[in-house]
Design a protein around this motif. Structure first.
Motif, PDB file in Angstrom:
ATOM      1  N   SER A 186       0.815  -1.211   0.000  1.00  0.00           N
ATOM      2  CA  SER A 186       0.000   0.000   0.000  1.00  0.00           C
ATOM      3  C   SER A 186       0.854   1.268   0.000  1.00  0.00           C
ATOM      4  O   SER A 186       1.272   1.737   1.060  1.00  0.00           O
ATOM      5  N   PRO A 187       1.097   1.860  -1.170  1.00  0.00           N
ATOM      6  CA  PRO A 187       1.764   3.158  -1.196  1.00  0.00           C
ATOM      7  C   PRO A 187       1.006   4.220  -0.396  1.00  0.00           C
ATOM      8  O   PRO A 187       1.620   5.109   0.203  1.00  0.00           O
ATOM      9  N   ASP A 188      -0.321   4.109  -0.373  1.00  0.00           N
ATOM     10  CA  ASP A 188      -1.113   5.066   0.406  1.00  0.00           C
ATOM     11  C   ASP A 188      -0.817   4.935   1.895  1.00  0.00           C
ATOM     12  O   ASP A 188      -0.716   5.940   2.612  1.00  0.00           O
ATOM     13  N   ALA A 189      -0.683   3.698   2.370  1.00  0.00           N
ATOM     14  CA  ALA A 189      -0.348   3.492   3.778  1.00  0.00           C
ATOM     15  C   ALA A 189       1.025   4.074   4.093  1.00  0.00           C
ATOM     16  O   ALA A 189       1.236   4.649   5.166  1.00  0.00           O
ATOM     17  N   PHE A 190       1.958   3.946   3.165  1.00  0.00           N
ATOM     18  CA  PHE A 190       3.270   4.550   3.350  1.00  0.00           C
ATOM     19  C   PHE A 190       3.152   6.067   3.436  1.00  0.00           C
ATOM     20  O   PHE A 190       3.719   6.701   4.336  1.00  0.00           O
ATOM     21  N   ALA A 191       2.397   6.660   2.515  1.00  0.00           N
ATOM     22  CA  ALA A 191       2.258   8.124   2.504  1.00  0.00           C
ATOM     23  C   ALA A 191       1.631   8.622   3.803  1.00  0.00           C
ATOM     24  O   ALA A 191       2.068   9.641   4.365  1.00  0.00           O
ATOM     25  N   LYS A 192       0.626   7.896   4.302  1.00  0.00           N
ATOM     26  CA  LYS A 192      -0.042   8.311   5.538  1.00  0.00           C
ATOM     27  C   LYS A 192       0.853   8.150   6.759  1.00  0.00           C
ATOM     28  O   LYS A 192       0.661   8.831   7.775  1.00  0.00           O
ATOM     29  N   ALA A 193       1.811   7.242   6.671  1.00  0.00           N
ATOM     30  CA  ALA A 193       2.694   6.994   7.812  1.00  0.00           C
ATOM     31  C   ALA A 193       3.804   8.035   7.954  1.00  0.00           C
ATOM     32  O   ALA A 193       4.451   8.118   8.994  1.00  0.00           O
ATOM     33  N   ILE A 194       4.020   8.831   6.923  1.00  0.00           N
ATOM     34  CA  ILE A 194       5.083   9.836   6.970  1.00  0.00           C
ATOM     35  C   ILE A 194       4.702  10.950   7.942  1.00  0.00           C
ATOM     36  O   ILE A 194       3.585  11.480   7.906  1.00  0.00           O
ATOM     37  N   CYS A 195       5.616  11.291   8.837  1.00  0.00           N
ATOM     38  CA  CYS A 195       5.407  12.405   9.759  1.00  0.00           C
ATOM     39  C   CYS A 195       6.564  13.381   9.622  1.00  0.00           C
ATOM     40  O   CYS A 195       7.460  13.194   8.800  1.00  0.00           O
ATOM     41  N   GLU A 196       6.554  14.434  10.435  1.00  0.00           N
ATOM     42  CA  GLU A 196       7.590  15.466  10.306  1.00  0.00           C
ATOM     43  C   GLU A 196       8.978  14.955  10.682  1.00  0.00           C
ATOM     44  O   GLU A 196       9.985  15.565  10.309  1.00  0.00           O
ATOM     45  N   ARG A 197       9.043  13.817  11.389  1.00  0.00           N
ATOM     46  CA  ARG A 197      10.349  13.269  11.776  1.00  0.00           C
ATOM     47  C   ARG A 197      10.822  12.139  10.865  1.00  0.00           C
ATOM     48  O   ARG A 197      11.904  11.609  11.059  1.00  0.00           O
ATOM     49  N   THR A 198       9.989  11.769   9.884  1.00  0.00           N
ATOM     50  CA  THR A 198      10.360  10.662   9.001  1.00  0.00           C
ATOM     51  C   THR A 198      11.521  11.080   8.110  1.00  0.00           C
ATOM     52  O   THR A 198      11.437  12.050   7.367  1.00  0.00           O
ATOM     53  N   LYS A 199      12.594  10.323   8.176  1.00  0.00           N
ATOM     54  CA  LYS A 199      13.797  10.652   7.412  1.00  0.00           C
ATOM     55  C   LYS A 199      14.091   9.652   6.305  1.00  0.00           C
ATOM     56  O   LYS A 199      14.688   9.997   5.290  1.00  0.00           O
ATOM     57  N   CYS A 200      13.641   8.401   6.485  1.00  0.00           N
ATOM     58  CA  CYS A 200      14.092   7.347   5.578  1.00  0.00           C
ATOM     59  C   CYS A 200      13.043   6.251   5.471  1.00  0.00           C
ATOM     60  O   CYS A 200      12.275   6.022   6.414  1.00  0.00           O
ATOM     61  N   VAL A 201      13.005   5.580   4.330  1.00  0.00           N
ATOM     62  CA  VAL A 201      12.176   4.388   4.156  1.00  0.00           C
ATOM     63  C   VAL A 201      13.070   3.267   3.656  1.00  0.00           C
ATOM     64  O   VAL A 201      13.922   3.463   2.785  1.00  0.00           O
ATOM     65  N   LEU A 202      12.896   2.070   4.236  1.00  0.00           N
ATOM     66  CA  LEU A 202      13.626   0.882   3.802  1.00  0.00           C
ATOM     67  C   LEU A 202      12.659  -0.062   3.107  1.00  0.00           C
ATOM     68  O   LEU A 202      11.681  -0.517   3.703  1.00  0.00           O
ATOM     69  N   LEU A 203      12.939  -0.366   1.850  1.00  0.00           N
ATOM     70  CA  LEU A 203      12.104  -1.227   1.029  1.00  0.00           C
ATOM     71  C   LEU A 203      12.796  -2.574   0.805  1.00  0.00           C
ATOM     72  O   LEU A 203      14.018  -2.689   0.928  1.00  0.00           O
ATOM     73  N   GLU A 204      12.008  -3.566   0.448  1.00  0.00           N
ATOM     74  CA  GLU A 204      12.526  -4.867   0.037  1.00  0.00           C
ATOM     75  C   GLU A 204      11.507  -5.484  -0.901  1.00  0.00           C
ATOM     76  O   GLU A 204      10.387  -5.785  -0.492  1.00  0.00           O
ATOM     77  N   SER A 205      11.883  -5.640  -2.156  1.00  0.00           N
ATOM     78  CA  SER A 205      10.904  -6.088  -3.150  1.00  0.00           C
ATOM     79  C   SER A 205      11.573  -7.030  -4.153  1.00  0.00           C
ATOM     80  O   SER A 205      12.526  -6.631  -4.833  1.00  0.00           O
ATOM     81  N   PRO A 206      11.071  -8.278  -4.214  1.00  0.00           N
ATOM     82  CA  PRO A 206      10.083  -8.910  -3.350  1.00  0.00           C
ATOM     83  C   PRO A 206      10.635  -9.155  -1.944  1.00  0.00           C
ATOM     84  O   PRO A 206      11.853  -9.217  -1.769  1.00  0.00           O
ATOM     85  N   GLY A 207       9.732  -9.300  -0.983  1.00  0.00           N
ATOM     86  CA  GLY A 207      10.158  -9.668   0.357  1.00  0.00           C
ATOM     87  C   GLY A 207      10.747 -11.068   0.336  1.00  0.00           C
ATOM     88  O   GLY A 207      10.234 -11.953  -0.344  1.00  0.00           O
TER      89      GLY A 207
END
Length: 411
Positions: free
Chosen positions: A148-169
């Motif tokens: 869910s890219p939308d869930a990722f976007a909603k999870a971003i806050c003012e302190r979010t600095k980085c996202v770690l992805l793994e595809s495929p898991g």
């Protein structure tokens, strides 16, 4: 280490030619010229005089001797070759393991007080890092649904600095919409890092899809022979300079002997991946037809979850996939695994030999569930296969024996 490989060459040609600069192998025709860079073992590089010694720190750059911890031609050749395989990369840092590469990349980006968003299907040591090392450093890790890219976007806050992805898991094989997530991250000022070990740059080019830093466990496909541990992180010029600075501050260095093994594995990686992928697809399609199997998790397989995104973004795959048994018990699943003769039971993957492990992701999921959407609640016992270079007919017969053992254990 920076690279200047001709990216117009096909991947098979680049795998053979990358990292073989004349200054490391000798000029063809010269009596000292060789095909592969020699193993250059050295902790101390000697200076001609005190003036040269004083200027040493100024020479602390790629391809220049300073001190053994900064590398020598064997390590430089490997880093150069890997950079040449990553479109958009300015350089590659080497680390003593894949986990070290992940931690090196995260510690380059994150500072106390920052929030890291991690995909919920991440490699378990990555999750452990979020709950342990990073937490000890005052960094908060939060997880999001990988689908869910939308869930990722909603999870971003003012302190979010980085996202770690793994595809495929690497357990449950969800394919993320990496371009969409990377675009959201960049728009919101979040740095994106991906563990691209499954596909390697031959199957997926993260930097070309908007990711800032791409990490691999070279222990897997690059080494290819289950005899070396190493990791890498590649990036454009901005983040490569920072990766290099952090790695040197921590003291990350790889053995020249290990670098030589990884270089040797790199030359045949394309052929191995081609064979393993073809065999994995054959076995995945066969497993899909077996009455004991509820779901095959192999994004390369048409109809399997994530196939559409895989077909859109990827150029290749590998021999790693999972399948879920139709009901049953953990004991029956263990009977299946124990009955296999050609599959070694062990961690890691991407080597020449086939491996098997049980898959029980429910205990580590926090933002998405297991079983996956569309699966029955009782279909929760998974098996992960890493397909090697054995004959697929022999592997199929071995898996049939394992499924028969599962059926007997079920009574």
């Amino acid at each position: 280490m920076t690279g200047d490989s001709d990216r117009k060459l096909a991947s098979a040609t680049r795998l053979v030619s990358a990292g073989r600069r004349a200054e490391w192998t000798g000029t063809p025709g010269h009596p000292s010229a060789v095909v592969s860079p020699p193993v250059w073992r050295a902790s101390t590089h000697l200076y001609a005089d005190t003036a040269a010694l004083k200027s040493g720190p100024k020479l602390n750059e790629d391809g220049r001797f300073f001190y053994g911890r900064r590398g020598a031609p064997t390590q430089w050749a490997l880093a150069d070759a890997l950079t040449g395989l990553e479109p958009g990369a300015a350089g590659t840092m080497l680390y003593p393991s894949g986990v070290a590469a992940i931690s090196g990349a995260l510690l380059t980006v994150l500072r106390p007080g920052d929030v890291l968003l991690m995909t919920d299907n991440a490699y378990e040591p990555s999750r452990t890092m979020g709950n342990g090392l990073l937490k000890d450093f005052g960094i908060e890790t939060r997880w999001f649904d990988p689908l869910s890219p939308d869930a990722f976007a909603k999870a971003i806050c003012e302190r979010t600095k980085c996202v770690l992805l793994e595809s495929p898991g690497s357990l449950t094989m969800e394919v993320q919409d990496v371009p969409a997530i990377a675009a959201i991250a960049r728009d919101r000022g979040v740095i994106s890092i991906i563990d691209n070990t499954w596909a390697s740059p031959l199957g997926f080019a993260p930097l070309s899809h908007g990711v800032d830093i791409t990490v691999m466990s070279l222990t897997k496909h690059v080494g290819g022979h289950s005899d070396v541990m190493m990791g890498s992180a590649s990036a454009g010029s901005h983040w490569y300079a920072r990766l290099r600075k952090t790695a040197q501050a921590i003291g990350h260095v790889v053995s020249p002997d290990d670098a030589a093994l990884a270089l040797r594995g790199l030359r045949t990686m394309g052929l191995r991946l081609e064979s393993e992928t073809a065999h994995a697809l054959e076995l995945a399609a066969w497993l899909e037809q077996q009455p004991e199997v509820a779901r095959v998790l192999c994004p390369m397989l048409p109809g399997s979850p994530g196939h559409d995104l895989w077909a859109r973004d990827f150029n290749g795959g590998c021999g790693l996939f999972s399948f879920v048994l139709k009901g049953g018990t953990a004991e029956a699943r263990n009977a299946l695994i124990d009955a296999l003769e050609l599959f070694g039971i062990g961690f890691s993957w991407g080597g020449f030999e086939s491996l098997v492990t049980p898959v029980d992701p429910a205990r580590i999921r926090s933002a998405s569930g297991w079983p996956l959407a569309g699966m029955a609640d009782e279909d929760r016992f998974g098996v992960r296969l890493s397909i090697g270079l054995e004959d697929p007919a022999d592997l199929r017969a071995d898996l049939r024996s394992g499924l028969d053992a599962w059926r007997r254990a079920e009574g």
